[in-house]
Structures are given as structure tokens and as C-alpha cells.
Design an enzyme around this catalytic site. Structure first.
Site, mmCIF file in Angstrom:
data_model
loop_
_atom_site.group_PDB
_atom_site.id
_atom_site.type_symbol
_atom_site.label_atom_id
_atom_site.label_comp_id
_atom_site.label_asym_id
_atom_site.label_seq_id
_atom_site.Cartn_x
_atom_site.Cartn_y
_atom_site.Cartn_z
ATOM 1 N N HIS A 24 -8.223 5.741 4.245
ATOM 2 C CA HIS A 24 -8.196 4.529 3.821
ATOM 3 C C HIS A 24 -8.204 4.470 2.334
ATOM 4 O O HIS A 24 -9.171 4.359 1.864
ATOM 5 C CB HIS A 24 -9.437 3.846 4.650
ATOM 6 C CG HIS A 24 -9.528 2.350 4.500
ATOM 7 N ND1 HIS A 24 -10.631 1.635 4.207
ATOM 8 C CD2 HIS A 24 -8.552 1.366 4.295
ATOM 9 C CE1 HIS A 24 -10.183 0.308 4.008
ATOM 10 N NE2 HIS A 24 -9.155 -0.018 4.003
ATOM 11 N N SER B 27 -6.807 -0.900 7.954
ATOM 12 C CA SER B 27 -8.096 -1.490 7.416
ATOM 13 C C SER B 27 -9.076 -1.905 8.343
ATOM 14 O O SER B 27 -10.468 -2.125 8.107
ATOM 15 C CB SER B 27 -8.051 -2.528 6.208
ATOM 16 O OG SER B 27 -7.008 -3.000 6.016
ATOM 17 N N MET C 23 0.740 -1.233 0.020
ATOM 18 C CA MET C 23 -0.149 -0.066 0.056
ATOM 19 C C MET C 23 1.000 1.446 0.139
ATOM 20 O O MET C 23 0.645 2.255 -0.692
ATOM 21 C CB MET C 23 -0.900 -0.023 1.064
ATOM 22 C CG MET C 23 -1.839 -1.180 1.220
ATOM 23 S SD MET C 23 -3.153 -1.219 -0.243
ATOM 24 C CE MET C 23 -4.170 0.395 0.006
ATOM 25 N N ASP D 134 10.901 3.131 5.392
ATOM 26 C CA ASP D 134 10.851 1.646 5.782
ATOM 27 C C ASP D 134 11.747 1.374 6.850
ATOM 28 O O ASP D 134 12.862 2.136 6.982
ATOM 29 C CB ASP D 134 10.679 0.640 4.567
ATOM 30 C CG ASP D 134 9.857 -0.352 4.905
ATOM 31 O OD1 ASP D 134 10.198 -1.303 5.775
ATOM 32 O OD2 ASP D 134 8.528 -0.731 4.263
HETATM 33 P P1 NAD Z 1 2.915 -4.818 3.494
HETATM 34 O O1 NAD Z 1 3.002 -5.734 4.392
HETATM 35 O O2 NAD Z 1 2.989 -4.824 2.229
HETATM 36 O O3 NAD Z 1 3.777 -3.434 3.810
HETATM 37 C C1 NAD Z 1 4.117 -3.015 5.179
HETATM 38 C C2 NAD Z 1 5.318 -2.480 5.190
HETATM 39 O O4 NAD Z 1 5.607 -1.825 6.387
HETATM 40 C C3 NAD Z 1 6.525 -3.507 4.830
HETATM 41 O O5 NAD Z 1 7.229 -2.840 3.824
HETATM 42 C C4 NAD Z 1 7.528 -3.205 6.193
HETATM 43 O O6 NAD Z 1 8.692 -3.744 6.159
HETATM 44 C C5 NAD Z 1 7.076 -1.991 6.706
HETATM 45 N N1 NAD Z 1 7.243 -1.601 8.204
HETATM 46 C C6 NAD Z 1 6.802 -2.478 9.058
HETATM 47 N N2 NAD Z 1 7.137 -1.796 10.201
HETATM 48 C C7 NAD Z 1 7.717 -0.725 9.951
HETATM 49 C C8 NAD Z 1 8.281 0.275 10.969
HETATM 50 N N3 NAD Z 1 8.498 0.200 11.969
HETATM 51 N N4 NAD Z 1 8.860 1.334 9.978
HETATM 52 C C9 NAD Z 1 8.584 1.510 8.794
HETATM 53 N N5 NAD Z 1 8.404 0.395 8.121
HETATM 54 C C10 NAD Z 1 7.836 -0.595 8.689
HETATM 55 O O7 NAD Z 1 1.382 -4.469 4.078
HETATM 56 P P2 NAD Z 1 0.111 -3.585 3.189
HETATM 57 O O8 NAD Z 1 -0.631 -4.459 2.633
HETATM 58 O O9 NAD Z 1 0.645 -2.584 2.592
HETATM 59 O O10 NAD Z 1 -0.877 -2.990 4.372
HETATM 60 C C11 NAD Z 1 -0.224 -1.776 5.200
HETATM 61 C C12 NAD Z 1 -1.342 -1.508 5.936
HETATM 62 O O11 NAD Z 1 -2.520 -0.701 4.878
HETATM 63 C C13 NAD Z 1 -1.917 -2.233 6.887
HETATM 64 O O12 NAD Z 1 -2.472 -1.143 8.025
HETATM 65 C C14 NAD Z 1 -3.421 -2.653 6.271
HETATM 66 O O13 NAD Z 1 -4.286 -3.042 7.079
HETATM 67 C C15 NAD Z 1 -3.540 -1.650 5.529
HETATM 68 N N6 NAD Z 1 -4.518 -1.662 3.988
HETATM 69 C C16 NAD Z 1 -3.982 -2.691 3.216
HETATM 70 C C17 NAD Z 1 -4.728 -3.052 2.081
HETATM 71 C C18 NAD Z 1 -4.334 -4.005 1.076
HETATM 72 O O14 NAD Z 1 -5.400 -4.500 0.374
HETATM 73 N N7 NAD Z 1 -3.330 -4.672 1.233
HETATM 74 C C19 NAD Z 1 -6.038 -2.372 1.903
HETATM 75 C C20 NAD Z 1 -6.169 -1.033 2.484
HETATM 76 C C21 NAD Z 1 -5.464 -0.790 3.780
#
Ligand code: NAD
Length: 736
Positions: A464, A443, A338, A357
Site C-alpha cells: 500500500h 486502500s 498511483m 492499462d
Molecule cells: P486511477 O483511477 O487514477 O487509476 C486506475 C487505472 O486503472 C486507470 O488508468 C484505469 O484505466 C486502469 N484500469 C482499470 N481497469 C483496468 C484493467 N482491467 N486493466 C488494466 N488497467 C485498468 O486510480 P488510483 O487513484 O491510481 O487508484 C488505484 C488503486 O490504488 C486503487 O485500488 C486505490 O484504492 C489505490 N490507492 C489509491 C490512493 C490514492 O491516493 N489515489 C492511495 C493508495 C492506494
């Protein structure tokens, strides 16, 4: 005679320059006064011997956005009133005459015996492009932003001012039908390829070149008004026609499931029109257009997909007394799936982005996503390497939180874990200025609880996004209990910059969009356990108007995630909150069969490259199997749509949603809820509250309490009310 919307200059060569430039509007639109004046100008050009020809152009950046759809709403209002006063026949005749007025003006222009050249100085859409098509030549200024098209089908209409009839006399039937049925916009290269634009010239020379064209001689008689005219694809009753038209009908069914009266009318107007002479063809087009105008689908689609969407894009929900935020630099925490998308859309919109990150490699990978997306565009001939470098230059990928200094807004997209989110909030806030806003892309976690990690909960908000971020047009902005107006204004200003449509919702489990989606998928799981054959589940959902079947959708989102959410729901709300049959299915699929969905190439479907087919083993999971012939298709379709509409109504009753426009627009943009309905609440209104309640209660009796209608809906049914009658946007905005 002087005009309000046009200027008319006649030069010494007798060439008229008609410049369309409406006062107090940033974009020209066709309304009643434009029609009156244009007609007068056409008559003047035709009748004045001193005028040899005319160029029509615009004084704005764009040529025009087309007809003012509010004018069409006005025509319909008049039709409803006249129906009561004068009876249906008389009212329908007036509607027909009113709605074909533009057709007749354009035809008058086309047959005026004077040559008209449309000089498109920028984008020309809908009715405005129909005006250009009626002209005898089209010349366009070479600007990459210029688009032309007939997008009427997207708001439940079809080109009814001669566009349908002319396109099919200018283009081959197959390409023409595709253009009309998809409502696609064309760039100048494509438009020229289809000969819809004759010449493209440098912007500075547009008018000079248009006049030069007239001086060189433009035929004032269209080919179809001459003897011996042949249609581009030949006659309908011909071997070629016999190949084309049966297939067109089949494609129409496949694409629309006969849910869109406008698409059906378009197909008929096209087919019948090609059998007739021009004037009769135009009349047939007008008749179908007047018919489509009267459908619930057109009224609902115009309201949600044009009027309401425009209101939301103009930030109808923005607190009025907060000054516009000067957003220039944003931070994105977490460069995963995301975060990478959020960074890309922000940089693409011109913002400076700091993408953070835990490891430099992860941050770089997130930035590489922007490179990947833009490279794909370039490969398809859209955008240039230089533009890509500019966008990439705006993104700083780093692990250093100090780089966030000066950010006006930070969006967090790290793991869905309270502790991780708490940690990054603290780290970021230590660097951010006092006025910066912190947003979470969570989410599932309530914004109010995440705001407890912040030293400024009034500047903490939810933004969101939906995946994929660059394609999905909707953003849910979530208000925590303490979120203040300035945070809301900043979040909305940001949505406007990145050109997404925002809806503002109050904090709740799943916010708005995910609640009906979860209910949609649950219904499919339960049908499967009841013994409904799997292919019927996804096929009937699509026939009901959903873009993706629920089983296919679940595969995309991942089955293990669905199971995880179910477990979390049980933990938070108790055993009764989940259906054991659904739990059993997901347990079997995820734990025993290790079928996780698209991500491991096996879920409800088996995936091989781009191909997929339903997993044959699904039948073995069904303890009972219903005979396909015994299944009531309408009931399956209703179970999906009624269930989602009920969930939206519950969100409204609970105050998660406070504006009916947001419920409808959010449902179409967020989860593709049957667009022909105008959205979840329009669906209820169109069915009628009393009938909706009766249907829901019937389904509740047969399938369980989840179909019990909320008290608000029952009360409205008893009072004979509708959502749009009772909660008209102004009132609901006040309530918010
Ligand atoms: P993801 O696992 O692909 O990405 C998360 C990233 O955060 C990773 O690159 C990780 O290294 C990084 N991270 C973790 N801890 C960290 C820290 N302390 N400092 C900096 N970076 C850090 O996850 P995603 O699917 O991108 O989801 C991220 C957020 O978005 C979540 O809260 C999820 O609920 C929300 N979301 C996801 C979707 C979806 O379809 N995947 C849709 C809407 C919202």
C-alpha cells in the site's frame, strides 16, 4: 601509537594524512573510541614539530554520517542512572561534560596552530561536517552523490559540536539560520556557493590537491580568533540585527508552534552566541545542547526517526530464513494516478517495469508521468536528460499482459473494484512464473478477500503506497491470512530497492495508517457540527503539530471519497458505525453544495490557483456557533492527538500492528503525526499511561464513546507500564 579507526601517515614534507576508516563498518561514525583517537591525533599533530599540517579524509565511500546517536542514547542512560545515585546537579554536570567533549576536541584542532584541511571524499553529515567546519579549509571530491549538512534538528537535536556557532560565523545569519533550522543537506554546488566548501576537485586528485593547498599556505588561525573580526551579518545590536532577529522569532513560532525544544534552543544558542567571543559562544551552545538532550522530544525523535527508522529500513521485519530475492523486473497494472507513480519510483531505482492499462493511450499517459517528474528535476538542476532517457527506457507501456513474462513481482493499482481486481489478477497470473509475487495497492479492500482471486494466495500480499508515491516515504505491507514468508520477503526487498520505509501490518479495515487519519478528519467534521469556528479547527490542529489541518487534508483527499467510505462503513458495519452528524455534513457539502474538495476547486476551502481561503458558507452550515473565546485550545488539540493515538493503540491491541516501532514510524511518515512526540505510541508513553487514560475518559464523557481507551491501555495504566517498557522491539518481533 596505533589507532583502530584511523591511520596516520606523515610524508617527507611533514604533512600528515589522517585517514578515518573504521573496521567492520560500512560508514564512519563518531563514537567514544573515535573521539579518544581523534583527540590523540590532534594532540600529536599540534605537539610534533616535524608535522607542518594535516589532511583528514576517509577510507570509505562517504566521509562520515556523523555522531553515533546510540552513543547519545548511552549518555542519557548514564545520566538517568547517575541522577538516582548522585542527584540531578552532579548528573547534569557529567552529561554536560560528556556531551561537549567533541566540541572541545574540535576547538583544540582549530586552535592547534597547525593548519588542518578536511578532504571530503564523499558525504559528510552532522558531527562529521562539524569536524570539517573546525578545519581551516575544506576541499571536496567532485562526485554528484556528495552531500554535506547538519540535519540534527530532524531528530530533535541541533548541531552541538560547534556547528551552530561556526555556521553563523561563516555564513550570513539569514541563510545560516535557515540551514540550521531546516536541517537541509546541501550539494557541493550550494556548499561552495555558501563558502562552506572552498575547493571542489576531481576525486582522483583529492589528497594531492589537499596537500598542495597546505603547501601553498593555509592560515591556521580562524578569522574569529583574530583581532578586528566582523560577523558576516554584522553585530546583533545593529540596524540589520534589529530587522532580522524579531522576524526570526516570529518565523520560529510559525514553523514550530513552539513544539520543538531543539529549535528553540538553537535560536537561543545562535542569538546569544553571536554576542560572545568564540569560546564563550561554544560554551553556550554546549549548555543548550545538554539541555535539549534531556528532553522527551529529543529522546523520542532519536528513537523513532533514527534508530527505529534505520531498523525498519534494514528490514527488521523480514523473515530471516528466506534468501534475498533477485528482483529485476516488476509489472504494474493500472497506469492511473498511483500506478504511474509506482512505475516511476521502480524504474528510477533501476528496475525494469512493464506498465499495463486497458488502452495504449492510458498506459502511455502513465509513462509520461515519469518524464514529467524527471523533467521538473532537470529544470531545477538535478539530474540530466541522459539519466531521464535511461529511466524512461526501463518502462514498457503496453496493454499486452504477455509482456509480464519474467516479472518477479506485479503490483496492481487498477480501480478500487473487486471485479476489476479479480480480472487483472487472473490475467496476470496466467502469464507469471510460479515464484512471482502478486501485490495489491488497494486502500480499502481486505487483502485476504482479494487473495481468493489468486491461484497462489500464499504469494498474494498488499503493498500500500501513499500519494504522491514519489514523495511519500512510507509503504504499508499488508499480510493476508494466507500470505507466506516468501511473499513478505519479496515485498520488503522491493521496498528496500525503491528506498521506502516499510511497515508490516495485518489485514484489517483501513489497515493501519488510514484509521487514525480517518478519525482525525472525523473529529474535525464533528467539531464543525458542534459549532467550533472552522479557522480554529485547522489552526489548532497545526499548533498541535500536524503538518496539515484536517479540513484542508480532507479537501486534498476529496470529500466525495470521504462520503463514499462512510457509506461503505455503514453498509458493512451497520448504522451505529457512523456518526449521523458527520454524515449530514458530508451530504450537505457533497450533494447539495457540490463541494468535492481541491479537485473541483471548492471544498472546505475555496481555491484559486495556489491560494485558498476557508469557504465563508461553512458558518451557515453550523446550527450552533460557539464563541471563540469560550473554546479551550488545549482540549481541541488533545482531541486530535488523543483520538489518533487511541486508534493506533486499538490497532496494536487488535494485532493489526505487532511492532511498536512500526506504529510510531508509520504515524510520522504516513500522516505526519506530531513528529516531536516520536509517534502515536510514544505520545501515550510520554504523557504517561495513567494520565492518558484519565484524559481519554474525560473526553469520552464529554464527546462520546469513541474516546473510550482500549482495555490494553487501561491494563497497562493500572500496572504502571509503558508501550516501550512492555513491548520492547525484540519481544514484539517475537510476538509477530
Ligand atoms: P486511477 O483511477 O487514477 O487509476 C486506475 C487505472 O486503472 C486507470 O488508468 C484505469 O484505466 C486502469 N484500469 C482499470 N481497469 C483496468 C484493467 N482491467 N486493466 C488494466 N488497467 C485498468 O486510480 P488510483 O487513484 O491510481 O487508484 C488505484 C488503486 O490504488 C486503487 O485500488 C486505490 O484504492 C489505490 N490507492 C489509491 C490512493 C490514492 O491516493 N489515489 C492511495 C493508495 C492506494
Amino acid at each position: 601509537m596505533s589507532y583502530k579507526n584511523f591511520t596516520l601517515d606523515i610524508d617527507t614534507d611533514g604533512l600528515a594524512l589522517v585517514t578515518w576508516d573504521m573496521p567492520d563498518k560500512s560508514m564512519n561514525v563518531i563514537d567514544l573510541s573515535v573521539m579518544d583517537e581523534l583527540e590523540a591525533i590532534v594532540e600529536k599533530v599540534a605537539g610534533d614539530e616535524a608535522i607542518k599540517g594535516a589532511v583528514v579524509t576517509s577510507g570509505k565511500d562517504a566521509f562520515s554520517g556523523g555522531a553515533d546517536l546510540k552513543m547519545l542514547e548511552g549518555l542519557l542512560g548514564q545520566f538517568e542512572a547517575e541522577k538516582r545515585e548522585l542527584g540531578h546537579e552532579e548528573a547534569a554536570r557529567h552529561l554536560f561534560e560528556g556531551s561537549r567533549r567533541l566540541t572541545l576536541i574540535f576547538r583544540k584542532l582549530e586552535t592547534s596552530k597547525k593548519p588542518w584541511v578536511a578532504a571530503l571524499n564523499g558525504t559528510a553529515m552532522g558531527g562529521a561536517f562539524e569536524l570539517a567546519l573546525a578545519c581551516h579549509a575544506r576541499i571536496a571530491a567532485d562526485k554528484s552523490s556528495t552531500k554535506v549538512g547538519l540535519p540534527e534538528i530532524k531528530v530533535g537535536l541541533f548541531p552541538g559540536a560547534g556547528g551552530t556557532t561556526r555556521i553563523l560565523r561563516m555564513m550570513d545569519t539569514q541563510n545560516g539560520m535557515q540551514m540550521l533550522l531546516q536541517g537541509k543537506t546541501l550539494d557541493l554546488k550550494k556548499a561552495k556557493g555558501f563558502k562552506l566548501v572552498d575547493v571542489v576537485v576531481p576525486a582522483d586528485d583529492l589528497i594531492g590537491e589537499a596537500k598542495a593547498l597546505l603547501k601553498a599556505g593555509v592560515d591556521p588561525v580562524k578569522p574569529w580568533d583574530k583581532k578586528g573580526y566582523r560577523l558576516p551579518s554584522g553585530r546583533v545590536y545593529s540596524p540589520a540585527g534589529f530587522q532580522l532577529w524579531p522576524a526570526a522569532g516570529a518565523i520560529y513560532r510559525r514553523e514550530t508552534h513552539d513544539n520543538y525544544p531543539a529549535a528553540r534552543a538553537l535560536l537561543r544558542a545562535a542569538y546569544e552566541g553571536l554576542l560572545l567571543e568564540m569560546d564563550d559562544a561554544l560554551k553556550v551552545e554546549s549548555r543548550y545542547f545538554a539541555h535539549v538532550l534531556q528532553t522527551k522530544e529529543a529522546a523520542s525523535m532519536i528513537r523513532s526517526l533514527f534508530v527505529s527508522m534505520q531498523d525498519l529500513n534494514k528490514l527488521a521485519r523480514r523473515p530471516k530464513d528466506v534468501a534475498k530475492t533477485a528482483l529485476t523486473k516488476v509489472g504494474v497494472l493500472g497506469a492511473g494516478f498511483m500506478g504511474a507513480g509506482v512505475a516511476y519510483v521502480s524504474a528510477r531505482a533501476g528496475l525494469e517495469v512493464v506498465l499495463i492499462d486497458r488502452e495504449q493511450e492510458a498506459a502511455d499517459k502513465g509513462k509520461a508521468y515519469a518524464d514529467e517528474v524527471m523533467s521538473k528535476y532537470i529544470a531545477r538542476g538535478r539530474g540530466s536528460e541522459e539519466e531521464k532517457q535511461v529511466v524512461l527506457g526501463r518502462i514498457t507501456a503496453t496493454t499486452d499482459y504477455q509482456a509480464l513474462e519474467g516479472c518477479d513481482l506485479v503490483i496492481e493499482a487498477v480501480f478500487e473494484d473487486r471485479d476489476v481486481k479479480a480480472g487483472v489478477t487472473k490475467e496476470a497470473e496466467a502469464v507469471l512464473g510460479e515464484n512471482a509475487v502478486f501485490a495489491s495497492n488497494t486502500s480499502t479492500l481486505p487483502i485476504t478477500s482479494l487473495a481468493q482471486n489468486s491461484v497462489r494466495p500464499e504469494r498474494f500480499i498488499g503493498i500500500h503506497f501513499f500519494s504522491p508515491v514519489d514523495k511519500m516515504m512510507l509503504v504499508e505491507v499488508i499480510m493476508g491470512k494466507e500470505t507466506g514468508d516468501e511473499a513478505l520477503a519479496t515485498a520488503l526487498d522491493y521496498c528496500r530497492i525503491i528506498k521506502k520505509t516499510p511497515i508490516v501490518v495485518n489485514d484489517s479495515r483501513g489497515f493501519y495508517v488510514n484509521r487514525p487519519v480517518t478519525a482525525y478528519v472525523r473529529e474535525a467534521h464533528l467539531m464543525l457540527m458542534e459549532g467550533v469556528p472552522a479557522p480554529m479547527i485547522d489552526n489548532l490542529a497545526r499548533q498541535a503539530g500536524m503538518p496539515v489541518g484536517p479540513l484542508a487534508l480532507n479537501d486534498e483527499v476529496a470529500l466525495d471519497l470521504a462520503r463514499k467510505i462512510l457509506q461503505a462503513t455503514k453498509k458493512d458495519l451497520g448504522e451505529a458505525a457512523v456518526d449521523p452528524r458527520q454524515e449530514k455534513l458530508l451530504e450537505e457539502m457533497v450533494v447539495r453544495q457540490e463541494r468535492l474538495g481541491r479537485k473541483n476547486s471548492k471544498g472546505f476551502y475555496d481555491y484559486q490557483g495556489k491560494n485558498k481561503r476557508l469557504w465563508p458558507g461553512l458558518a451557515d452550515l453550523q446550527e450552533t456557533r460557539l464563541d471563540a473565546d469560550s473554546i479551550d485550545h488545549d482540549e481541541i488539540k488533545d482531541r486530535f492527538l488523543v483520538m489518533m493515538a487511541l486508534e493506533a493503540a486499538r490497532c496494536f491491541e487488535e494485532g493489526v500492528l505487532t511492532d511498536i516501532r512500526e506504529a510510531d514510524v508509520g504515524s510520522i511518515l504516513g500522516f505526519g503525526f506530531a513528529p516531536y512526540s516520536g509517534g502515536t505510541l510514544s505520545y501515550i508513553d510520554n504523557m504517561g499511561l495513567a494520565e492518558f487514560v484519565a484524559r481519554a475518559e474525560e473526553l469520552a464523557e464529554r464527546y462520546g464513546d469513541r474516546f473510550t481507551p482500549p482495555a490494553l491501555v487501561k491494563e497497562m495504566a493500572a500496572n504502571g507500564e509503558t508501550f516501550y517498557g512492555r513491548f520492547s522491539p525484540d519481544e514484539s518481533a517475537e510476538a509477530a
